[in-house]
Design a protein around this motif. Structure first.
Motif, PDB file in Angstrom:
ATOM      1  N   ALA A 483      13.831  18.811  25.387  1.00  0.00           N
ATOM      2  CA  ALA A 483      13.127  19.482  24.378  1.00  0.00           C
ATOM      3  C   ALA A 483      12.892  18.466  23.248  1.00  0.00           C
ATOM      4  O   ALA A 483      11.572  18.290  22.676  1.00  0.00           O
ATOM      5  CB  ALA A 483      13.600  20.516  23.833  1.00  0.00           C
ATOM      6  N   ALA A 484      13.550  17.618  22.696  1.00  0.00           N
ATOM      7  CA  ALA A 484      13.326  16.340  22.044  1.00  0.00           C
ATOM      8  C   ALA A 484      12.096  15.493  22.438  1.00  0.00           C
ATOM      9  O   ALA A 484      11.636  14.753  21.738  1.00  0.00           O
ATOM     10  CB  ALA A 484      14.433  15.593  21.797  1.00  0.00           C
ATOM     11  N   GLU A 485      11.861  15.315  23.798  1.00  0.00           N
ATOM     12  CA  GLU A 485      10.885  14.686  24.124  1.00  0.00           C
ATOM     13  C   GLU A 485       9.618  15.309  24.558  1.00  0.00           C
ATOM     14  O   GLU A 485       8.486  15.060  24.890  1.00  0.00           O
ATOM     15  CB  GLU A 485      11.094  14.047  25.709  1.00  0.00           C
ATOM     16  CG  GLU A 485      12.315  12.968  25.677  1.00  0.00           C
ATOM     17  CD  GLU A 485      12.013  11.806  25.062  1.00  0.00           C
ATOM     18  OE1 GLU A 485      10.764  11.258  24.917  1.00  0.00           O
ATOM     19  OE2 GLU A 485      12.856  11.080  24.654  1.00  0.00           O
ATOM     20  N   GLY A 486       9.467  16.542  23.891  1.00  0.00           N
ATOM     21  CA  GLY A 486       8.190  17.354  23.959  1.00  0.00           C
ATOM     22  C   GLY A 486       7.905  18.482  24.845  1.00  0.00           C
ATOM     23  O   GLY A 486       6.950  18.996  24.904  1.00  0.00           O
ATOM     24  N   SER A 487       8.894  18.363  25.907  1.00  0.00           N
ATOM     25  CA  SER A 487       8.846  19.303  26.843  1.00  0.00           C
ATOM     26  C   SER A 487       9.658  20.523  26.790  1.00  0.00           C
ATOM     27  O   SER A 487      10.666  20.647  27.484  1.00  0.00           O
ATOM     28  CB  SER A 487       8.972  18.648  28.236  1.00  0.00           C
ATOM     29  OG  SER A 487       8.642  19.409  29.278  1.00  0.00           O
ATOM     30  N   LEU A 523      14.240  24.480  18.041  1.00  0.00           N
ATOM     31  CA  LEU A 523      13.752  23.707  18.963  1.00  0.00           C
ATOM     32  C   LEU A 523      12.550  24.141  19.892  1.00  0.00           C
ATOM     33  O   LEU A 523      11.675  23.305  20.386  1.00  0.00           O
ATOM     34  CB  LEU A 523      14.628  22.964  20.055  1.00  0.00           C
ATOM     35  CG  LEU A 523      15.764  22.330  19.484  1.00  0.00           C
ATOM     36  CD1 LEU A 523      16.952  21.944  20.440  1.00  0.00           C
ATOM     37  CD2 LEU A 523      15.328  20.980  18.751  1.00  0.00           C
ATOM     38  N   GLY A 524      12.066  25.474  19.718  1.00  0.00           N
ATOM     39  CA  GLY A 524      11.095  26.166  20.658  1.00  0.00           C
ATOM     40  C   GLY A 524      11.447  26.443  21.901  1.00  0.00           C
ATOM     41  O   GLY A 524      10.507  27.040  22.619  1.00  0.00           O
ATOM     42  N   VAL A 525      12.659  26.187  22.195  1.00  0.00           N
ATOM     43  CA  VAL A 525      13.197  26.538  23.436  1.00  0.00           C
ATOM     44  C   VAL A 525      13.351  28.361  23.573  1.00  0.00           C
ATOM     45  O   VAL A 525      12.879  28.528  24.797  1.00  0.00           O
ATOM     46  CB  VAL A 525      14.589  26.031  23.909  1.00  0.00           C
ATOM     47  CG1 VAL A 525      15.009  26.482  25.412  1.00  0.00           C
ATOM     48  CG2 VAL A 525      14.254  24.546  23.848  1.00  0.00           C
ATOM     49  N   VAL A 526      13.902  28.729  22.518  1.00  0.00           N
ATOM     50  CA  VAL A 526      14.192  30.392  22.589  1.00  0.00           C
ATOM     51  C   VAL A 526      12.959  30.826  22.003  1.00  0.00           C
ATOM     52  O   VAL A 526      12.748  30.507  20.786  1.00  0.00           O
ATOM     53  CB  VAL A 526      15.336  30.685  21.680  1.00  0.00           C
ATOM     54  CG1 VAL A 526      15.298  32.060  21.517  1.00  0.00           C
ATOM     55  CG2 VAL A 526      16.626  30.214  22.391  1.00  0.00           C
ATOM     56  N   ASP A 527      12.176  31.404  23.061  1.00  0.00           N
ATOM     57  CA  ASP A 527      10.972  32.154  22.368  1.00  0.00           C
ATOM     58  C   ASP A 527      11.240  33.604  22.189  1.00  0.00           C
ATOM     59  O   ASP A 527      12.459  34.030  22.332  1.00  0.00           O
ATOM     60  CB  ASP A 527       9.739  32.008  23.654  1.00  0.00           C
ATOM     61  CG  ASP A 527      10.156  32.501  24.825  1.00  0.00           C
ATOM     62  OD1 ASP A 527      11.390  33.277  25.021  1.00  0.00           O
ATOM     63  OD2 ASP A 527       9.628  32.339  25.906  1.00  0.00           O
ATOM     64  N   GLU A 528      10.416  34.238  22.008  1.00  0.00           N
ATOM     65  CA  GLU A 528      10.680  35.908  21.530  1.00  0.00           C
ATOM     66  C   GLU A 528      11.229  36.629  22.821  1.00  0.00           C
ATOM     67  O   GLU A 528      12.075  37.516  22.616  1.00  0.00           O
ATOM     68  CB  GLU A 528       9.461  36.516  20.890  1.00  0.00           C
ATOM     69  CG  GLU A 528       8.114  36.538  21.997  1.00  0.00           C
ATOM     70  CD  GLU A 528       6.818  36.940  21.306  1.00  0.00           C
ATOM     71  OE1 GLU A 528       7.007  38.068  20.777  1.00  0.00           O
ATOM     72  OE2 GLU A 528       5.823  36.331  21.154  1.00  0.00           O
TER      73      GLU A 528
END
Length: 1021
Positions: A483-487, A523-528
């Motif tokens: 995730a830190a690499e933008g993916s 981080l954006g990994v967990v979405d709704e």
């Protein structure tokens, strides 16, 4: 077997034979030996420690971040910290930046609690620096104008016999000019062209250089972000980049804060360290370019330094020539403590709030170190125990006593080893074995995140076979790396697999899991979707009430975090607009509450407040709004702006049907009245004024737009419109009559959209002052009739301003071109609509006027008689087809009674007499000038039936399916070959080709009319 700490940045395991001879490398047969594994793990740990130290110090220096003096004092016994910090130039932190006037070269610390730092100034004299917070300033701050001060600092360092552990004084520094170059021809789009024109062999090489400076290539630009004083600043370089294998060209670069500015002070908004770091990145990239092909080697300057000096010279020339002032840049407040801490600063003192925690220095003894040396780890207080467990597993001994507080930092997620050892201190050694595949993942994720995630998952499954409890921790760490690499998309499967592994193990630590969910949400990994899954799983493990409360807390955290984010961020080198990401599903998921609607407590009210302001209710259904009525009413009472926010919100209908829209509108009006909103929306709660009338009409427009197409009556709507009408009258204003009434839900066979004429009729009924419709503005009356009948149209027709637009919609068009077949009237395919038009007296009267006008044209005859009859036939045809002849009987009879032969003769004769012929005035010599009805009748009778059928078949079929088309009647065409012999035989003496072609076209048009009449008679029989 020994560990050599002095071999380089990373210690190396040395192996000697029994005779004392050192081997070049450890034999493979010894790799599995416990002592080798332990030394290798320690070497890797020390290597990571050393790299982390250098990264921290360099970040503090390049971003000009303050650090507590206590931290430097406590880490001084560590050889790696000391190597990085010793001989660095440090300066007191003055609250807004470095006080470089009091800067000095750090040579040591006073070894006692609260002891000062020892620094040497430019004069070589050592002195104590006892400030609580210091800065390692970027070198450009030591000599901002390039006057030679930096060279004096270098000489002072040489006199001390020292060497810096981080690149500070020897760093390439680029002074920011005080003026831009003279503008070129591209105006505000012009950037800094110092490195323009460099060409590179491949995009892959450029990508590697850009990534080494933290940048990223997207499209045909490279974006960079540089930090300074707690803020981020962007820079973009324009490229011609077409993939990793294609050559790349470098064009202009620009800093986001200097965009559009030229002249003296154009770059003042760009901090000097940001400027220097940005130019440094471009200089390194420029020096990696290809040599010019062909020509002299002098065509391109030898290095980046030359081109930058040339750029500075052009800036100086423009300044000397009297460059205009660029104006003062927009003021920016200095970064506060929260921003500094988030950027990586370590401030002195205890935590200042619940979102901060104390940072401590923990000392570890090792036989590998000399004398008073220690390994010193910076750890937050809650992680010290876990750090001790890792140290013991590596053979290090924690120093006696407690860890020493050195400052404060924001609460951040803990690292892998700390997480594992807090829960499983006995598995520290096994956890260290997981670091190798994670390091490989970190190297691969930047360019191939999917492959990195897949390989990591495979490796971790094998490594944790005997300790499956470690798998969730390692997978979460892998998800963080990717995730830190933008993916984020590639990180999500790792996170999901970690939760699956947790469920298999059982005994889930719910508090720790909730923290994980919160972390990965940021981080954006967990979405709704994953957050909802967390709630479902938690309810299965505990209770619905517990799951609801945990979900509610996470939703509130999400809303708070997003609401605190600026609406523009520095991303990939530019200042980008940022849409706040607050899921609308929160309002839906929380609406049922636990055993009833959401309670009116602080949490629900704050969630409602944040959802309302960030789009969380944009598409909420009526039931959701009803459930949140309590928090809505409280928020309305506590916040003055809530009512204005609600002016733009309306419940989402349960579908696109009129019934669904009606139900939603009725429910919203009722709810608004219940909580006291309607009075504010309609302006009745304030004195009449132009401003209040405009606000009320704006709200009414939004209401109409949202529910246009509803079916009246709507409970509560008429009084609301009446209130707005009264306010509008009092203000002396008039409302645009059709604004807000257009909707696709009323679209159909006539047009793709329609106007809600029922709402227009309602406004007229309550006395709303209405302006004139815009010129050529249609009202789509036929579309409304098809959907809703004629009631609204009849009311609207009473307004003269709408009568003419509706008349235009009822009027068909005849092209008036020979050889172009007339299409059908728009009403012809829709008998039901035609009958409704005929049955409505106002519409029937309007249609009668249209027909009467066309009938008069037929009677007047003349050269346009053919087109006049076509026009009349076009307008009576819908009523004949629909069986509504009785309403227009006279016009139908007149259209069917017209004599085609007389029409043909009149049209040919008048057309011939109205024009000059080839070779002068030869009218008397042209037979068309004297043609009679008998001539014309003979022509029509002489035309074979097969020829008639072939050229009039489009008028013999179903009128509703008729399509217009152009038929070629010029000499030589198929039609001319069919009919020209008959024309020339019946009408001898045609003077020229023009009259001959016209005779063919008119004959064809008359044949169409005759067939058209016959078809309509067939409908009537």
């Amino acid at each position: 077997m020994t560990l050599d700490l002095r071999s380089g940045p990373k210690p190396v395991v040395r192996c000697r034979t029994a005779a004392g001879r050192e081997l070049k490398k450890v034999p493979g047969s010894l790799g599995a030996e416990p002592v080798v594994r332990e030394l290798t793990a320690l070497a890797e740990w020390i290597g990571d420690h050393a790299a982390g130290v250098l990264t921290s110090v360099e970040r503090w220096m390049t971003r000009s971040l303050p650090v507590s003096a206590a931290l430097i004092r406590e880490v001084w016994p560590d050889p790696y910290w000391r190597r990085a910090l010793r001989y660095a130039v440090v300066a007191p932190y003055g609250g807004t930046g470095a006080d470089v006037e009091r800067a000095g070269v750090l040579t040591g610390v006073v070894a006692r609690p609260g002891g000062a730092l020892v620094v040497a100034g430019l004069d070589g004299e050592e002195r104590a620096l006892d400030d609580a917070v210091v800065v390692i300033p970027h070198p450009v701050l030591l000599d901002p104008h390039g006057t030679g001060l930096l060279e004096r600092w270098r000489k002072a360092l040489v006199s001390l016999g020292g060497e810096q552990g981080v690149e500070q004084l020897d760093r390439a520094v680029y002074v920011r000019p005080d003026c831009s170059p003279a503008p070129g021809g591209r105006g505000l789009r012009e950037g800094i062209s110092a490195f323009h024109g460099a060409v590179f062999a491949s995009g892959a090489h450029v990508e590697r250089v850009v990534r080494s400076f933290g940048g990223r290539i997207g499209g045909e630009r490279a974006g960079f972000s540089f930090g300074h004083g707690g803020r981020m600043y962007g820079m973009v370089a324009d490229l011609r980049h077409q993939g990793p294998a294609a050559p790349v060209s470098l064009y202009d670069l620009r800093f986001a804060e200097a965009r559009g500015r030229q002249g003296a002070g154009a770059y003042d908004a760009v901090p000097r360290p940001v400027w220097s770091e940005g130019i440094r990145a471009m200089a390194v990239l420029y020096d990696e370019r290809e040599a010019p092909s062909g020509g002299s080697s002098q065509q391109v300057p030898a290095d980046s330094g030359s081109v930058y000096q040339a750029f500075l010279a052009t800036c100086a020339e423009y300044a000397t020539a009297g460059a205009p002032e660029a104006g003062s840049p927009a003021p920016r407040q200095p970064a506060g403590a929260r921003q500094l801490l988030a950027a990586g600063a370590v401030l002195a003192g205890p935590p200042a709030g619940p979102d901060e925690e104390g940072v401590t220095a923990r000392h570890y003894l090792s036989p590998l170190l000399d004398g008073e040396e220690r390994f010193v780890r910076l750890a937050v207080a809650r992680a010290v125990g876990a750090q001790d467990a890792v140290a013991r597993a590596l053979g290090l001994d924690p120093d006696a006593g407690e860890a020493t507080p050195v400052g404060r930092a924001p609460i951040r997620p803990l690292d892998l080893l700390t997480r594992v050892c807090r829960a499983h201190p006995g598995l520290a050694r096994e956890a260290l074995g997981l670091l190798a595949p994670l390091r490989i993942c970190a190297k691969t994720a930047a360019t191939k995140p999917g492959r990195a995630a897949t390989r990591l998952l495979s490796s971790l499954r094998k490594l944790t076979v005997n300790q499956p409890e470690l798998l969730p921790y390692a997978l979460d760490e892998g998800a963080r790396i990717v995730a830190a690499e933008g993916s984020v998309a590639m990180a999500r499967p790792l996170y999901v697999e970690a939760r699956t592994a947790e469920r298999r193990l059982g005994g889930i630590d719910e508090d720790a899991l909730r923290e994980l969910v919160s972390e990965f949400r940021e981080l954006g990994v967990v979405d709704e979707k994953l957050l909802k899954q967390y709630r479902t799983d938690l309810a299965a493990r505990s209770s619905e009430g517990h799951a609801y409360e945990s979900y509610r807390r996470l939703a509130l955290e999400w809303c708070r975090a997003e609401n605190a984010m600026p609406t523009s961020v520095v991303d990939d080198g530019g200042t980008q607009p940022r849409q706040r990401d607050i899921p609308s599903s929160f309002a839906v998921e929380l609406a049922p509450g636990v055993g009833g609607p959401p309670t009116v407590d602080d949490t629900h009210t704050e969630i409602f407040h944040l959802l309302l302001r960030n789009g969380g209710f944009e598409r909420a259904a009526v039931s959701v709004w009803e459930a949140w009525a309590g928090p809505l009413e409280r928020d309305l009472a506590e916040h003055a702006d809530t009512a204005d926010r609600l002016r733009t919100h309306f419940p989402e209908p349960g579908g696109s049907s009129a019934a669904a829209k009606t139900a939603a509108a009725e429910a919203w009006l009722a709810l608004s009245a219940r909580v006291g909103l309607l009075e504010r929306f309609t302006g009745t709660a304030e004195p009449s004024s132009l401003e209040s009338a405009e606000r009320a009409n704006a709200w009414l427009t939004r209401l109409f737009t949202r529910y246009a197409g509803l079916r009246q009556p709507v409970a509560g709507l008429e009084p609301v419109v009446a209130s707005v009408a009264a306010l509008t009258r009092a203000a002396g204003e008039a409302r645009d009559p059709l604004v807000g009434l257009k909707t696709r839900s009323l679209g159909g066979d006539f047009w793709g959209v329609g106007f809600d004429l029922g709402l227009l009729a309602l406004m007229r009924r309550v006395g709303m002052p209405l302006g004139e419709p815009a010129d050529e503005q249609g009202v789509y009356a036929l579309q409304w009739i098809q959907r809703r009948g004629t009631a609204g149209v009849e009311s609207v027709l009473a307004d003269p301003g709408f009568r003419e637009p509706i008349r235009g919609e009822l009027t068909g068009a005849v092209r008036g071109s020979l050889g172009y077949t007339v299409t059908r009237h728009c009403l012809t395919p829709f008998p039901k609509v035609t009958r409704q038009v005929a049955a409505s007296e106002p519409l029937r009267e309007l249609m009668a006027g249209i027909l009467d006008e066309r009938a008069r044209r037929v009677r007047s005859s003349g050269a346009g008689g053919l087109f006049a009859l076509q026009d009349l036939l076009l307008h009576v045809e819908p009523f004949v087809v629909a069986g509504a002849v009785k309403h227009v009987d006279g016009y139908v009879r007149e259209a069917l009674a017209a004599d085609p032969a007389a029409l043909l003769a009149k049209t040919l004769r008048d057309g011939c007499l109205a024009r000059e012929h080839e070779g002068g005035d030869r009218v008397t010599a042209c037979a068309l000038g004297e043609v009679t009805a008998d001539h014309a009748r003979g022509l029509l009778e002489a035309t074979e039936e097969s020829v008639r059928d072939r050229h009039t078949e489009m008028y013999g079929g179903e009128p509703a399916t008729r399509r217009s088309r152009y038929l070629d009647f010029r000499p030589g065409s198929a039609f001319a070959q069919d009919l020209l012999p008959v024309v020339e035989k019946t009408l001898p003496g045609i003077a020229d080709d023009s009259c001959r072609s016209r005779a063919l076209g008119v004959t064809q048009g008359v044949l169409w009319c005759a067939r058209w009449q016959a078809t309509l008679r067939g409908f009537m029989s």
